[in-house]
Motif scaffolding. Structure first.
Motif, PDB file in Angstrom:
ATOM      1  N   LEU A  88      39.519  37.187  31.482  1.00 30.13           N
ATOM      2  CA  LEU A  88      39.597  38.645  31.615  1.00 30.13           C
ATOM      3  C   LEU A  88      40.247  39.046  32.936  1.00 30.13           C
ATOM      4  O   LEU A  88      41.067  39.968  32.994  1.00 30.13           O
ATOM      5  CB  LEU A  88      38.194  39.255  31.506  1.00 30.13           C
ATOM      6  CG  LEU A  88      37.571  39.266  30.113  1.00 30.13           C
ATOM      7  CD1 LEU A  88      36.116  39.666  30.189  1.00 30.13           C
ATOM      8  CD2 LEU A  88      38.334  40.193  29.196  1.00 30.13           C
ATOM      9  N   MET A  89      39.900  38.348  34.012  1.00 30.62           N
ATOM     10  CA  MET A  89      40.501  38.661  35.313  1.00 30.62           C
ATOM     11  C   MET A  89      41.992  38.332  35.325  1.00 30.62           C
ATOM     12  O   MET A  89      42.779  39.040  35.967  1.00 30.62           O
ATOM     13  CB  MET A  89      39.788  37.890  36.429  1.00 30.62           C
ATOM     14  CG  MET A  89      38.423  38.434  36.750  1.00 30.62           C
ATOM     15  SD  MET A  89      38.425  40.185  37.185  1.00 30.62           S
ATOM     16  CE  MET A  89      39.373  40.166  38.674  1.00 30.62           C
ATOM     17  N   ALA A  90      42.406  37.286  34.630  1.00 28.37           N
ATOM     18  CA  ALA A  90      43.826  36.938  34.573  1.00 28.37           C
ATOM     19  C   ALA A  90      44.628  38.043  33.888  1.00 28.37           C
ATOM     20  O   ALA A  90      45.754  38.355  34.298  1.00 28.37           O
ATOM     21  CB  ALA A  90      44.009  35.607  33.845  1.00 28.37           C
ATOM     22  N   VAL A  91      44.049  38.646  32.856  1.00 30.39           N
ATOM     23  CA  VAL A  91      44.731  39.761  32.189  1.00 30.39           C
ATOM     24  C   VAL A  91      44.868  40.937  33.148  1.00 30.39           C
ATOM     25  O   VAL A  91      45.925  41.566  33.234  1.00 30.39           O
ATOM     26  CB  VAL A  91      43.980  40.174  30.903  1.00 30.39           C
ATOM     27  CG1 VAL A  91      44.573  41.434  30.300  1.00 30.39           C
ATOM     28  CG2 VAL A  91      44.013  39.050  29.891  1.00 30.39           C
ATOM     29  N   LEU A  92      43.820  41.230  33.890  1.00 28.71           N
ATOM     30  CA  LEU A  92      43.893  42.325  34.867  1.00 28.71           C
ATOM     31  C   LEU A  92      44.915  42.040  35.961  1.00 28.71           C
ATOM     32  O   LEU A  92      45.666  42.936  36.365  1.00 28.71           O
ATOM     33  CB  LEU A  92      42.521  42.572  35.493  1.00 28.71           C
ATOM     34  CG  LEU A  92      41.584  43.450  34.690  1.00 28.71           C
ATOM     35  CD1 LEU A  92      40.257  43.587  35.409  1.00 28.71           C
ATOM     36  CD2 LEU A  92      42.189  44.804  34.444  1.00 28.71           C
ATOM     37  N   LEU A  93      44.982  40.812  36.433  1.00 24.79           N
ATOM     38  CA  LEU A  93      45.959  40.466  37.462  1.00 24.79           C
ATOM     39  C   LEU A  93      47.388  40.562  36.929  1.00 24.79           C
ATOM     40  O   LEU A  93      48.305  40.982  37.636  1.00 24.79           O
ATOM     41  CB  LEU A  93      45.689  39.069  38.005  1.00 24.79           C
ATOM     42  CG  LEU A  93      44.435  38.948  38.878  1.00 24.79           C
ATOM     43  CD1 LEU A  93      44.181  37.496  39.246  1.00 24.79           C
ATOM     44  CD2 LEU A  93      44.573  39.805  40.116  1.00 24.79           C
ATOM     45  N   ARG A  94      47.565  40.176  35.678  1.00 29.34           N
ATOM     46  CA  ARG A  94      48.888  40.306  35.061  1.00 29.34           C
ATOM     47  C   ARG A  94      49.297  41.771  34.969  1.00 29.34           C
ATOM     48  O   ARG A  94      50.459  42.130  35.175  1.00 29.34           O
ATOM     49  CB  ARG A  94      48.855  39.659  33.675  1.00 29.34           C
ATOM     50  CG  ARG A  94      50.203  39.184  33.214  1.00 29.34           C
ATOM     51  CD  ARG A  94      50.135  38.373  31.940  1.00 29.34           C
ATOM     52  NE  ARG A  94      49.142  37.322  32.000  1.00 29.34           N
ATOM     53  CZ  ARG A  94      48.343  36.996  30.982  1.00 29.34           C
ATOM     54  NH1 ARG A  94      48.413  37.645  29.856  1.00 29.34           N
ATOM     55  NH2 ARG A  94      47.488  36.026  31.101  1.00 29.34           N
ATOM     56  N   LEU A  95      48.344  42.632  34.677  1.00 32.42           N
ATOM     57  CA  LEU A  95      48.634  44.065  34.623  1.00 32.42           C
ATOM     58  C   LEU A  95      48.900  44.641  36.013  1.00 32.42           C
ATOM     59  O   LEU A  95      49.719  45.549  36.166  1.00 32.42           O
ATOM     60  CB  LEU A  95      47.485  44.810  33.958  1.00 32.42           C
ATOM     61  CG  LEU A  95      47.371  44.629  32.454  1.00 32.42           C
ATOM     62  CD1 LEU A  95      46.059  45.209  31.958  1.00 32.42           C
ATOM     63  CD2 LEU A  95      48.539  45.264  31.749  1.00 32.42           C
ATOM     64  N   ASP A  96      48.208  44.127  37.015  1.00 32.57           N
ATOM     65  CA  ASP A  96      48.437  44.604  38.381  1.00 32.57           C
ATOM     66  C   ASP A  96      49.832  44.257  38.883  1.00 32.57           C
ATOM     67  O   ASP A  96      50.354  44.921  39.769  1.00 32.57           O
ATOM     68  CB  ASP A  96      47.396  44.017  39.335  1.00 32.57           C
ATOM     69  CG  ASP A  96      46.088  44.759  39.283  1.00 32.57           C
ATOM     70  OD1 ASP A  96      46.072  45.870  38.715  1.00 32.57           O
ATOM     71  OD2 ASP A  96      45.087  44.239  39.794  1.00 32.57           O
ATOM     72  N   ALA A  97      50.429  43.212  38.332  1.00 35.77           N
ATOM     73  CA  ALA A  97      51.768  42.802  38.761  1.00 35.77           C
ATOM     74  C   ALA A  97      52.860  43.733  38.231  1.00 35.77           C
ATOM     75  O   ALA A  97      53.990  43.697  38.710  1.00 35.77           O
ATOM     76  CB  ALA A  97      52.047  41.374  38.305  1.00 35.77           C
ATOM     77  N   VAL A  98      52.530  44.563  37.262  1.00 34.62           N
ATOM     78  CA  VAL A  98      53.520  45.485  36.688  1.00 34.62           C
ATOM     79  C   VAL A  98      53.595  46.727  37.569  1.00 34.62           C
ATOM     80  O   VAL A  98      52.594  47.418  37.743  1.00 34.62           O
ATOM     81  CB  VAL A  98      53.137  45.883  35.244  1.00 34.62           C
ATOM     82  CG1 VAL A  98      54.109  46.903  34.682  1.00 34.62           C
ATOM     83  CG2 VAL A  98      53.096  44.656  34.359  1.00 34.62           C
ATOM     84  N   PRO A  99      54.787  47.021  38.139  1.00 41.23           N
ATOM     85  CA  PRO A  99      54.887  48.231  38.975  1.00 41.23           C
ATOM     86  C   PRO A  99      54.790  49.487  38.119  1.00 41.23           C
ATOM     87  O   PRO A  99      55.176  49.499  36.962  1.00 41.23           O
ATOM     88  CB  PRO A  99      56.266  48.114  39.633  1.00 41.23           C
ATOM     89  CG  PRO A  99      57.028  47.151  38.800  1.00 41.23           C
ATOM     90  CD  PRO A  99      56.034  46.274  38.103  1.00 41.23           C
ATOM     91  N   GLY A 100      54.287  50.550  38.725  1.00 43.76           N
ATOM     92  CA  GLY A 100      54.062  51.786  37.985  1.00 43.76           C
ATOM     93  C   GLY A 100      55.059  52.877  38.324  1.00 43.76           C
ATOM     94  O   GLY A 100      54.675  54.028  38.472  1.00 43.76           O
TER      95      GLY A 100
END
Length: 197
Positions: free
Chosen positions: A107-119
């Protein structure tokens, strides 16, 4: 940027095909034709318009790449949600510390992958926010599953529906009447096997 003109002269010689080998060409033009060639920058788009096209194409490429990353994270969240709905997974994470850590890290890996996407772009930002909220909700459900006490069913852990009922209230998840009756009978009997003996 200035323009330039290029002038070319060409001479064309037309020869009549004869069977005589000593014959000279029958016709030779005396005039030359000049063809002006102009720069495409005079008629076409300016450098600023070309730069805007390149930048727009690159921004489109970035948005597609970021949306693909968000979609991949959403697919992984869906896979983890399906796993969490299975009773075997609930039993495994309650009973084994390694399984609990593995699921939490996924679950944390999915969140970290999402954090890498700039907004930078609003559509990407909104999609990322929605998937992030979904994953955080899955983490809350996972924590509740891990922290929930075992049901009064002789050591067998409660189902996910019972855990969700404890988190969100009695109106969200319903337990079938037959299961409720069985659990009530087990509670009254005081033993796992009831009073069959």
């Amino acid at each position: 940027m200035g323009s330039y003109h290029y002038t070319s002269t060409s001479q064309f010689v037309f020869a009549a095909v004869d069977s005589n080998s000593n014959s000279k060409p029958a016709h030779r033009p005396n005039t030359t034709v000049q063809i002006p060639i102009t720069s495409p920058s005079e008629e076409g788009p300016t450098d600023a318009a070309a730069a805007a096209k390149i930048q727009a194409a690159f921004r489109g490429h970035l948005v597609r790449r970021h949306v693909a990353t968000v979609r991949a994270a959403d697919a992984e969240a869906t896979r983890l949600e399906r796993l969490l709905r299975r009773q075997e997974t609930v039993d495994a994470v309650r009973g084994d510390e390694r399984e609990r850590a593995r699921f939490s890290e996924a679950l944390m890996a999915v969140l970290l992958r999402l954090d890498a996407v700039p907004g930078r772009y609003s559509a990407v930002r909104d999609a990322r926010r929605a998937v992030s909220r979904r994953v955080v909700g899955l983490q809350e459900v996972f924590d509740a599953v891990v922290a929930a006490p075992e049901a009064q069913t002789c050591g067998v852990p409660a189902s996910l529906e019972q855990v969700l009922e404890g988190i969100w209230g009695a109106g969200e998840a319903t337990i079938p009447a037959s299961a409720s009756a069985v659990e009530e009978e087990v509670r009254r009997s005081g033993s796992c096997w009831g009073r069959t003996m």
